[in-house]
Structure formats: C-alpha cells, structure tokens
Enzyme design. Structure first.
Site, PDB file in Angstrom:
ATOM      1  CE  LYS A 138      -4.036   1.902   2.431  1.00 30.00           C
ATOM      2  NZ  LYS A 138      -4.978   1.713   3.542  1.00 30.00           N
ATOM      3  CB  SER A 169      -8.294   3.188   2.400  1.00 32.78           C
ATOM      4  OG  SER A 169      -7.443   2.720   3.419  1.00 32.78           O
ATOM      5  CB  SER A 171      -8.422   0.378   5.294  1.00 30.55           C
ATOM      6  OG  SER A 171      -9.217   1.529   5.317  1.00 30.55           O
TER       7      SER A 171
END
Lengths: 461, 430, 91
Positions: free
Chosen positions: B35, B110, B135
């Site tokens: 990420k 996310s 997330s």
C-alpha cells in the site's frame, strides 16, 4: 492594594541530554545548520517520536527537586499551530497530566508556587530575510522543561533571586544545557488589571529590565485612567522597552489531543525512589551546612556554593589546606577567573590536584598571588603542568639579584620620581614600586620590591 | 523474478488501476505489493494523495526492512484512498482501482489496490494493506481475498504515513490464510522505533492445520439484521454452518449498541487525522511552490488547497471537534467511550474464543451508487469493521463465496490471539 | 447541531484551508450531517470508566545515532539555500 503587582513566570530550560527528546540526533546547535537532523525531527511522513528515557528522568528529577507532586500517569499531547519552524505543525508537549504539579521554591521570606512542570520539544530556529525565511532544524526536538509559577512575585528582584536559585539547582542536578540558555515568558499585572505577557526573554539582566519597564508602563497608564489591555508583548534589549507583538490574523486554537504515538508513562514508587537518589544535596541546603560546618560568612558560602563543582572543591581541599586561605582562593581568585571565561569549573581543565599545588606554591611564597592567578587563567584551557605553564609564560620566580638589578635600572630611569620622593612625596614611591612590578610581569612581591627600593635609596644616600 | 510477473502486473494495472508506482525492473526474490502509505526508501510514497506526489522517503518502514531481510522485493506501490480516507478507494489521486469481479464496482477501501491486485494476479501472493477503520477487511471481502488485521501494537507502524495513530495497523492481504500467517510471522514484533509495539510475535504458521473442535465462538445477532444485505447474510450464515460441521461451537449473542461505535471511532480518527495532516504545508517535502514574498499563513493555505475533497472534509471536522468548547463533548468523551467499548468486548472474550460477523454489510457497490452516498452514509457502511478497529482487536476476513460478487466472513479474536484466527480461517479454507 | 458558513470558515482558517464559496456551500450541510452523527455521543451512557491510554514504558536510551546527510535532508525539496530550508515570510 491599588498598586499590587503580580508577576508570574514560564521558564523554558533546555536539558543537557546527549540526544534530542524524540530521536537519536545529537542535542547540539553547534556546527552547520540542519546537520543534526533526521526524519523524526524534520517531521517526515512516516516517522514517529521515540521518547528519550534520560530526558524524561531528568524532568522527573527536577520536578522532585522543586517539591512537585509527580503525576501517576504522565501523558504527552499535541499542540497544533502553524509555523515554519515547527516541522509537524504541532508541538509534542504536555497538557493534561504533565510530569509534575503543585511544587514550590522558596526565596527570601517567600514561597513561590510552581503550578506545573512539563517536558516538551523545542522548535527549530528561524532567520528572517527580506522576502522569505531560512530555517535550521538543529534545535528541533531539543528537550525543554517548562516550569510555570503562580503570579507570586511582587517585583523584579524577587524574580531574579528565584531565577538565580533555579539556575543553581539546575547546575547541581546536572540537567541543564546552559550554553543553549533558558528562555522566560513573564506575565505582569498591576493593581488587579489585565495581564500582559512578555514573551521569550533570555538572560537575567534583560528579564529585570523588561519587568521594570513594563511595571512603569502599566502604572503610568493606570494613573492616566487608561485601561491596560490583555496582550502579548516582546522586549527589545537594545532600547530597553517592551513592544506589542504583531497581532496574529487568527487567534490560534491549539486543539490539544493526546499524542497517540507515545504510550502513557506510569511511574511506580520504586522508580521515583530510584530517581530521588540522583538528587544531590541542593545548593540552599549546602549553603546552610557550609556556614555551620566551616564557619563561613553567608556571602562567602554563597559564592562557594554557586556551582556544585566549586563547593565540591572547597570541601575536598578543606582537609588539606588552611580553610581561610582556601575560602578566599575559591571565592575570590577562582571565581574571578571562571566569571571572566564564562565557564563552570567542570567545563575547564582545572583539577583539584593542580589547585592544591598552586595554592601551596603560593603559600610557600614560591610564586606571588598575581602569578598564581595568571597560571590559573592558563589552566582553564591547558593541560600542561604548572611548572611548564610558569616557564612558558616566563613567570618563574625572580632571583633576588634580578629584582635588585631591575630596581637599580628603574631608579635610574625615573630620576624625577626619586627626586620627588626625597622631597617627601609618598606617591612617588608607589609609582616606583609599580614600575618594577610591571617589569617583572607580576612575579615580584610588591612589599619586597618596596623594601628593596628603600634599601637602594638609602645606599645611594 | 521472471518477465512474466512484470508483464502481468502491467496488464492488471492497465485494466484495474491497482498501482501508483509499478517498479519496472527485474529483481530477485519474492514479489510483494505494498500500500502506498508505507514508506519505501527511494520509491515514491504518496499515501494516495496529490499533496505527496513528490515524496521519496529516505528510509524504509520497519515492515519493509523486515521483508527485504527475508528475501522479498517491492513490486509496486498500490492505489488507495488518500491517507486511507475512504471505504471504496474512490478518493484516490492516482486512478481508482476496480473490482476484480466486476469493473463497474468498487474494490473496497482503503487498501483497494493491494486487494484487487492480489485477487487478479496469478504470480503474486503477498500484499501489504493497512487498516484504520477496516481498510484491510473491507477490500479483502470485496475482492475475495484473505485480509488479516493484527492486534494494535503487534506490527510496527514505523514508516507508515499516519491517518489515525491510535488505530492504524499494517497487515497482510493474501490469497490464502497460510500466506497471511507466513507474512504476519515476518512483519510482527516489537520495534524500538515504534514505542506502541509489544514483544508478542510468534511463528503463526504453527496454527495452521489444527482442528477447531472445542473452540467456542459467538455471532452478534445485530450484525445479521438491519442494514445487512440478504446476499451477505445468507453467505456468512452458511459459512458458519460449515464451521459448525467442522466442530466449532457457535452461539448467538446480542450487542445492541454496535452502531454507536461509528461516531466514537470517527471522532477520534478525524481529530488525530487533522493533526497528522497539519505538517503538509509546502515545506521540506511534498508539493511545494516558491515561498518567496508570501506570508506563511498564505503560503500554507496556497499549498493546502491541493488536498482532495475528503481530505479537506476530515481536516475540517477533525479540527472542529478538538476546538475549545467542543473538545470535551466530542474528543475527550469519545476517548472515554472507546475504553468502555473495549471493556465490553473483553467481557465477551471471557466466554468465547471468537466473534463472527460479516466483513461488510453489503456486496461491492457500483461506482455510480457510491457517488450518490453522502459522507455520513458512507461512514456508516463501516459499522461492522469499526468494532475491531476501535478496540484494537485482531480480525481476519476470509472469502466465503465461490461465485458471484465476493462476500467475506469476519472473525475477531481477543488481543494477541491471531493464532486462533489463523486456525479457524485455515480450517474453513480446507 | 446547526452549522453555519461562518463556523466552517473559522474552522477552515484555523486549519489553514482555503475554501471557495462553492465548497463552503457544499460543506455546510455535509458538516451538519456528520456532526449530527457525532452528536449521538451525547446519548451514550457512560459506565464510569475513565479514558485510558496504553502504558508500555518502552523508552529510548540516550545514545547518539547518525543523522541524515545533507543530500538526504534536502532530497525532497527545491526550497533550500546555504544549508537552510527556505520558508515563507513571518513578518
């Protein structure tokens, strides 16, 4: 009580830890700008603070020495405001649950309440250019202890006494980076009027000047029937006046939250006891003891205890050297040399052994007090033996014959003065003695020189 | 690594928008996708925000350092909601990742890029996600992969660009529970660079292949009722039936105030986020212009204009609730209630090993439907992931549906009981 | 809670965010809706537990480590001059 003056202080003390408060960068502003910085004290995205145990311990030690109550749970907070010297645009400080609360420090006939003592990080340093600013973050993250007092002071003398006492305590605790200097915010109100804050003053003299100026400014206003506004001011040391800070566009709302990257710290009794053991006898306690134990006068004792290292020196040599000689030597000669260099004894190369040697040389009249002082000055930054220093400076004791020769030549060169003396002018003799001593670079004893001159004058007669 | 891995990654990226940065050079070792809010030395790290479009960290996050030591290399940095602000990865400044099953639908947020890519790739099995309010769980459920959110404090956050430091956690997103266990074993452990970490790491692969007989679980009635789509409910309930068959003991309990956790969570998260985002002001790193002849407030405002809409919204709300006059009623009170809720869960774990619920209340929505949602409605879709987020409890999301739109089952355990999650997740997969 | 454009402007100024009139118009009702959600907090019963923050006491020893090189320090900005970071004006 129309003119009652109330003064309160916030003192910011930089700690002398090796590294900064939240990172392993060197705690020093020496060297090039932005040399002692890393991702943490630059506030780079992804970096997190790591609390320095030694800085934390030192803040607790100071809180204990100032009779504070240590919070059971100590928490750090974020104080958010925007400024180019503040890398994260928030400062990690303490809001709820600081290290210490409700302490006190006594000054003459008065007890000053310390409302809180907290640990926080210093911002960087700004330089103002015409169109922009330059920022050096070497200071960013330096550990600061902030000491907040109640508005208990009534005049600047009390404030100065308090600050001097505080500096002395900081020295005894060995926690203060005095080269970085402390900074003080002063708040003053007269006759129950509004409180004016003067920000960021350093040095005892400017603090005293600022307070005195501000008191008079407020008194004049009140006399004229005007109202003193609650405001923040600065002090200009050059002009000796306080002036209004530029009003911020918006009043900052710091919006404190807990610092979630640092866990809460709990201090158990055992840990507090361990830290208490690191507190030595404090200066005011030592003062009392020295007066009693060595029958010193208060003013002598005061000078000797000013620094922990000079008091230690006094006590350790007092068994070996005559107390009266020693106290004068430390309170006068040594103090003079230290003040001249603006150094603490511990910051010089002067050792106990050398001081002992120097005093005994002086006492056995092998060197004069003047020479002893010159040698001591050298010893501040020089490791050489006393013998070496003396010979390097050309200060070896003068042979009697050398003095005699000098006297002869001075008398020859100053016939007028000799004449004057013979005509009854005592001052002329002093002049002649002075001339000889000057030529010996202080190596000759003035009394001896005087005797020698009188002898010579007799002979010439 | 073969060229094939690179070629496939480029292809997936073109079709699904999974990367902010794809490293185009061949490297040795095991590929992992990360990420983009996890700092990688020398590789651009944007946290999905335009404001950080130029940030190249000078250091590796602790998790990256550990992975490199074990022979992993970073294949690419994945798309995400800026700073993790979102449940659908639609608040991204670098293209919006799409759902691997249906491109008209979101992949969840996310950590959307990581989950979508792991689901699509035939070559790459390991991904790092990061969760604040769910997330990891949300995109894993929406993309049909495994997502493990470790106990707060088990994995170092050093090098993670903060959203809300009290909740932020880095965790594995993988194809199988076994791979998640392998990854967690590597990245967990105490770190002197993150003073909120604990020395609780274990070899989690030892929890694989164990029976679940004798383990006691409960499911919260309310997580299968109002606001939960029928498709989701049915899939998760039939997964529970399967787990029962394998020997898990399951009971129903009630937890009426579940949805109350949403405001508690969002208040703390936004308060912290608004302070974390204060540092972005056109100095030292990130987006900048010339500061000359500009007063500092004006210059900061000029640069901070570049925040995206959701970033601005959270900064504003987060600033408001910690302002004088509001702080006590919102921020301080939320902290107290957070503790109260954690204690409630601790009580449940005195009786049960596990709590089971759906990962998300809905199947992945269509982009057009997400657009219609108001911010508050948007936040409410997190109500099933927020309990574990708020309390720092570990959870795992495992896909339970082989056909159609993906659905995940969420299993929550007591703090530092990741082993139990791995045992149950692995047993379900077998 | 009633949210006005004045409140939004004041908060935006505190946070150094500039909003266009259009943005303010959009944010006001959203802000109000979010604060509506947050105001549910008032009705949650407190059972007397205090807030608690974790206690770990894992502190750092006071030993020096190498700092960043000058190259690294300024690697993310063009705004530097003679070893200083360049910033906006203060006065």
């Amino acid at each position: 009580m129309k003119d009652k003056i109330k003064i309160g202080l916030e003192i910011h003390v930089p700690l002398n830890t090796r590294t900064k408060l939240f990172c392993n960068c060197k705690n020093s502003e020496e060297g090039k700008p932005n040399q002692n910085v890393c991702e943490i004290c630059l506030g780079m995205p992804g970096a997190k603070p790591r609390l320095n145990k030694e800085a934390f311990d030192k803040s607790v030690i100071l809180a204990l020495a100032l009779n504070c109550k240590i919070n059971e749970k100590i928490i750090f907070s974020r104080k958010t405001y925007f400024y180019p010297d503040l890398p994260k645009n928030f400062q990690i400080t303490q809001y709820e649950n600081p290290v210490g609360i409700s302490g006190f420090l006594g000054i003459k006939n008065k007890k000053i309440t310390i409302t809180r003592l907290q640990l926080e990080e210093d911002p960087g340093r700004l330089q103002h250019k015409a169109d922009y600013s330059l920022v050096d973050y070497n200071r960013s993250g330096v550990p600061l202890v902030e000491i907040v007092t109640s508005p208990d002071f009534e005049n600047s003398e009390q404030v100065i006494e308090f600050i001097q006492k505080m500096i002395s305590i900081l020295d005894y605790l060995n926690i203060y980076n005095r080269h970085a200097g402390f900074r003080v915010d002063v708040n003053i109100s007269v006759g129950g009027g509004n409180r004016v804050e003067i920000k960021n003053i350093s040095g005892t003299k400017p603090i005293q000047k600022a307070i005195n100026f501000e008191i008079i400014r407020q008194k004049i206003k009140l006399k004229k029937g005007e109202k003193v506004e609650q405001q923040t001011m600065h002090f200009d040391n050059e002009t000796g006046k306080t002036f209004l800070s530029r009003k911020k566009e918006t009043e900052e709302d710091y919006g404190y939250i807990y610092e979630p990257d640092l866990s809460q710290i709990e201090l158990d009794k055992k840990e507090i006891e361990r830290l208490k053991k690191r507190i030595p006898e404090l200066p005011f306690q030592r003062l009392e003891r020295l007066i009693n134990e060595y029958s010193l006068t208060e003013s002598e004792a005061h000078v000797i205890i000013l620094e922990k290292s000079t008091a230690d020196l006094f006590e350790s040599l007092s068994k070996e050297i005559d107390k009266n000689i020693l106290k004068n030597w430390i309170a006068v000669t040594l103090r003079k040399v230290l003040n001249y260099n603006n150094l603490k004894l511990s910051e010089t190369k002067i050792t106990k052994e050398k001081v002992k040697e120097l005093i005994s040389l002086q006492e056995s009249k092998k060197i004069t007090p003047r020479v002893a002082e010159l040698v001591l000055r050298e010893m501040v930054s020089n490791d050489d033996s006393i013998e070496k220093i003396i010979s390097r400076l050309g200060l070896s004791k003068m042979e009697n014959r050398d003095v005699e020769n000098l006297v002869t030549s001075v008398l020859k060169e100053n016939k007028l003065a000799v004449e004057d003396y013979r005509n009854g002018k005592e001052k002329a003799l002093q002049f002649l003695v002075g001339q000889v001593v000057m030529k010996t670079k202080g190596r000759a004893n003035a009394i001896k020189v005087k005797e020698e001159i009188l002898e010579k004058l007799k002979k010439i007669n | 690594m073969s060229l094939e891995i690179l070629r496939e990654a480029e292809e997936i990226n073109q079709g699904y928008g999974t990367f902010v940065t794809l490293i185009g050079t061949l490297q040795k070792g095991t590929p992992i996708v990360v990420k983009d809010n996890i700092c990688t030395q020398g590789i651009k790290t944007t946290a999905g925000s335009k404001i950080l479009s130029t940030y190249i960290p000078t250091f590796d996050a602790t998790v990256i350092k550990k992975l490199k030591e074990k022979g992993f290399f970073v294949l690419g940095k994945t798309t995400q909601d800026a700073f993790g602000f979102g449940s659908f990865s639609t608040n991204s400044a670098y293209g919006i990742p799409k759902n691997p099953v249906d491109k008209t639908r979101v992949c969840g947020g996310s950590s959307g890029g990581t989950a979508s890519f792991i689901s699509l790739s035939k070559n790459v099995n390991y991904g790092l996600g990061q969760s604040t309010g769910g997330s990891i769980t949300c995109p894993s459920a929406f993309c049909g992969v495994v997502g493990l959110t470790p106990t707060y404090g088990l994995v170092s956050r050093y090098g993670l660009i903060d959203y809300a430091n009290s909740f932020d956690r880095i965790g594995p997103i993988t194809k199988t529970v076994k791979q998640a266990a392998e990854l967690l074993t590597i990245i967990s452990g105490i770190d002197e660079k993150d003073q909120t970490t604990y020395d609780k790491s274990e070899d989690y692969t030892k929890y694989l292949g164990k029976g679940i007989k004798g383990m006691k679980a409960c499911y919260i009635k309310e997580t299968f009722s109002e606001g939960v789509e029928r498709e989701v409910r049915d899939s998760v309930l039939s997964a529970i039936t399967e787990l029962k068959k394998k020997g898990l003991q399951v009971e129903e309990i009630s937890f009426a105030d579940l949805k109350e956790m949403v405001p508690i969570y969002y208040i703390i998260a936004m308060a912290e986020a608004s302070t974390n985002l204060a540092k972005f002001c056109g100095m030292r790193y990130g987006l900048e212009s010339s500061p000359e002849n500009k007063y500092y407030s004006d210059y900061f405002k000029e640069l901070r204009m570049e925040f995206g809409e959701e970033e601005k919204r959270r900064i504003l709300v987060g600033t408001f609730i910690r302002m004088e006059g509001y702080r006590d009623a919102y921020y301080t009170r939320a902290l107290k209630l957070k503790n109260q809720v954690t204690n409630q869960f601790k009580k449940i774990f005195k009786m049960y090993d596990l709590i089971i619920m759906p990962s998300m209340p809905i199947v992945p929505p269509k982009f057009e439907d997400v657009k219609k949602m108001s911010p508050a409605q948007n936040y409410m879709t997190d109500f099933l992931t927020i309990p574990a987020a708020l309390t720092g409890l570990p959870s795992i999301s495992v896909p339970v549906r082989k056909k159609g739109l993906p659905v995940g089952i969420q299993i929550v355990a007591d703090h530092f009981n990741e082993g139990k999650l791995i045992t149950v997740g692995d047993a379900y997969e077998r | 809670m009633k949210i006005t454009s004045e409140i939004v402007k004041k908060v935006a100024d505190t946070a150094r965010i500039t909003l266009s009139d259009k943005e303010i118009e959009k944010f006001v009702p959203q802000f109000e809706e979010i604060m509506g959600l947050f105001s549910q907090l008032a009705s949650i019963k407190e059972t007397g537990s205090e807030y608690s923050i974790k206690t770990i006491n894992q502190l750092r020893t006071d030993t020096e480590e190498e700092c960043l090189s000058q190259e690294e320090v300024f690697s993310n900005t063009k705004n530097h001059e003679m070893g200083f970071f360049k910033g906006p004006k203060i006065k």
